[in-house]
Design a protein around this motif. Structure first.
Motif, mmCIF file in Angstrom:
data_model
loop_
_atom_site.group_PDB
_atom_site.id
_atom_site.type_symbol
_atom_site.label_atom_id
_atom_site.label_comp_id
_atom_site.label_asym_id
_atom_site.label_seq_id
_atom_site.Cartn_x
_atom_site.Cartn_y
_atom_site.Cartn_z
ATOM 1 N N VAL A 49 25.206 18.537 3.151
ATOM 2 C CA VAL A 49 25.321 19.123 4.484
ATOM 3 C C VAL A 49 26.572 19.990 4.531
ATOM 4 C CG1 VAL A 49 26.480 17.038 5.343
ATOM 5 C CG2 VAL A 49 25.511 18.675 6.964
ATOM 6 N N ILE A 50 26.438 21.162 5.156
ATOM 7 C CA ILE A 50 27.556 22.080 5.381
ATOM 8 C C ILE A 50 27.722 22.237 6.883
ATOM 9 C CG2 ILE A 50 28.417 24.430 5.056
ATOM 10 C CD1 ILE A 50 26.587 24.634 2.602
ATOM 11 N N CYS A 51 28.877 21.872 7.415
ATOM 12 C CA CYS A 51 29.160 22.036 8.840
ATOM 13 C C CYS A 51 30.305 23.019 9.016
ATOM 14 C CB CYS A 51 29.527 20.695 9.476
ATOM 15 S SG CYS A 51 28.116 19.657 9.890
ATOM 16 N N GLU A 177 36.650 19.243 11.078
ATOM 17 C CA GLU A 177 35.248 19.207 11.492
ATOM 18 C C GLU A 177 34.410 20.203 10.700
ATOM 19 O OE1 GLU A 177 34.770 19.526 15.720
ATOM 20 O OE2 GLU A 177 36.314 18.032 16.122
ATOM 21 N N GLU A 178 35.027 20.970 9.839
ATOM 22 C CA GLU A 178 34.318 21.862 8.938
ATOM 23 C C GLU A 178 34.381 21.267 7.537
ATOM 24 O OE1 GLU A 178 34.614 26.211 10.895
ATOM 25 O OE2 GLU A 178 36.322 25.644 9.659
ATOM 26 N N PHE A 179 33.231 21.148 6.887
ATOM 27 C CA PHE A 179 33.209 20.455 5.604
ATOM 28 C C PHE A 179 31.895 20.725 4.873
ATOM 29 C CE2 PHE A 179 31.932 17.525 9.036
ATOM 30 C CZ PHE A 179 30.608 17.280 8.675
ATOM 31 N N VAL A 180 31.918 20.374 3.593
ATOM 32 C CA VAL A 180 30.711 20.287 2.769
ATOM 33 C C VAL A 180 30.707 18.872 2.211
ATOM 34 C CG1 VAL A 180 29.462 21.170 0.764
ATOM 35 C CG2 VAL A 180 30.878 22.725 2.127
ATOM 36 N N ILE A 181 29.607 18.156 2.398
ATOM 37 C CA ILE A 181 29.488 16.801 1.855
ATOM 38 C C ILE A 181 28.174 16.708 1.101
ATOM 39 C CG2 ILE A 181 29.323 14.338 2.370
ATOM 40 C CD1 ILE A 181 30.903 14.807 4.911
#
Length: 429
Positions: A49-51, A177-181
């Protein structure tokens, strides 16, 4: 055998090596934060997921050839987004974007976007606000009707990736709150692009090992790349835990790299800590007995115990380098090695068994010593490495002080230093 040990944190790269530069960000600041609302649109079985707060920035991380890149998303460039990668026979992207942050009138912008998606034969739907879940309206877009149905089912049942074991811990490890998991385990093989690391490592062995590194890998945007955090239980079967137990060391590899280096990987060695850590991992992975048998076989074949050779050399660093002239493995001993011309290697097979299958070469029949390093490889590669042109002044960007490992590939550097793990883009890229 200790397989591709130092490649542990390369698990972050399948998603990013195929993409463009990361959008510029200010350094992430850890603070109490809410769970991004659009996480609700990410299925529990999503592989990644990329947010991002701004869709225009988050979409830069999706391969430029992906069908979603054909959309004109200008009206939603400042909308929050959650892009999930799911597996439904193939890797399928699902884009969720906040419908209330359009540059133009929201209703007309959403209608235009849905029509545009239909023209591109994409599956798209507006999801109405949900007062019970305290969720605003958003748009879902994906090339797969089956995946759209799956996401809508999750929304109806109020389930999401938040219900996946360990995901909340991964979310807590993100620096903003911005991330790649993305997941570890078998997800690595499905996430890795076709041809990834081709010519450097066999894909099956590489992805199999990387699947044992951690449960989740978290990337948080920084000004020059990403901060990386592996997330897993405290178990020696996860190689991320083994790496984290190693002391920091010094890497001097940057000073001897040829100008045309395509791939470089180095592992500072601290004895006896590294030997103990590797044995713990092998024991937890039920491979210790096989490893000991390999050491004994090499002792009988060469007449030298590899563990004794390691102590005699006082190995301080071991590295793999792919350059225009081929591939070589390098060893930096504690005392400056005496220079010598290429000759037959009496210690064939030692390095992969001692430090991991990543250091396996198709031909390690030759060895030489130059610039304080022992060089191993084919006669042609060893000679080419010695003769290769090098910059007049080595780059000062090599992060060699106090590190656990460094990897450079495709203009990117992955390094574990005292401030943590970072994935950075070279300034010229």
């Amino acid at each position: 055998m200790c397989k591709k040990s130092i490649l542990a944190l390369l698990a972050v790269l399948p998603l990013l090596f195929a993409c463009g530069n990361p959008p510029k960000k200010t350094d992430a600041v850890r603070a109490e934060r809410r769970i991004p609302e659009l996480i609700a649109a990410v299925p529990s079985d999503a592989l990644a997921v990329i947010c991002y707060d701004h869709l225009s920035e988050g979409m830069q991380l999706l391969d430029s050839t992906n069908v979603l890149q054909k959309l004109d998303l200008t009206a939603f460039k400042n909308a929050r987004m959650a892009l999930s990668l799911c597996y439904n026979g193939s890797l399928v992207p699902v884009l969720a974007l906040d419908a209330g942050r359009a540059e133009a009138d929201s209703a007309s912008a959403v209608s235009a976007l849905l029509a545009q998606a239909g023209t591109l034969r994409l599956q798209a739907e507006y999801i109405h606000p949900d007062a019970e879940a305290k969720r605003r309206g958003f748009v879902l877009i994906t090339p797969s009707n089956a995946q759209l149905t799956a996401v809508k089912r999750h929304l109806t049942e109020y389930t999401s990736i938040l219900d996946a074991p360990g995901f909340r811990q991964a979310l807590a490890a993100a620096g903003s709150e911005e991330f790649v998991i993305f997941r570890g385990g078998g997800a690595v093989d499905r996430l890795a692009p076709k041809g990834w690391m081709d010519g450097i490592f066999p894909r099956r062995e590489l992805t199999r090992f990387l699947g044992t590194v951690d449960d989740w890998t978290v990337l948080t945007p920084m000004s020059d790349g990403f901060e990386v955090a592996p997330v897993c239980e405290k178990d020696d079967a996860f190689y991320a835990n083994i790496l984290s137990s190693l002391p920091f060391g010094e890497s001097r590899l940057g000073a001897v790299l040829p100008e045309e280096t395509g791939f470089a990987l180095t592992l500072p060695v601290s004895l006896p800590e590294m030997r103990r850590a590797v044995e713990r991992w092998q024991d937890a992975s039920v491979k210790l007995t096989a490893h000991q048998k390999q050491l004994e076989a090499l002792r009988k074949e060469s007449g030298k115990d590899p563990l004794k050779w390691e102590k005699e050399q006082d190995v301080r660093e071991v590295a793999l380098v792919h350059f225009d002239g081929g591939a070589v493995v390098l060893v930096r001993p504690g005392k400056t090695a005496k220079e010598h011309e290429p000759q037959e290697n009496p210690w064939r097979g030692f390095l992969p068994v001692l430090y991991g299958g990543v250091f396996t070469l198709a031909d390690d029949s030759c060895t030489a010593c130059s610039r304080g390093w022992q060089i191993y490889g084919s006669p042609e590669a060893v000679e080419a490495f010695i003769a290769a042109p090098r910059p007049e002044e080595p780059s000062g960007d090599w992060p060699g002080k106090s590190c656990r490992f460094i990897i450079q590939y495709n203009g990117k550097t992955l390094a574990w230093g005292k401030k943590g793990i970072s994935l950075t883009w070279n300034s010229t890229q």
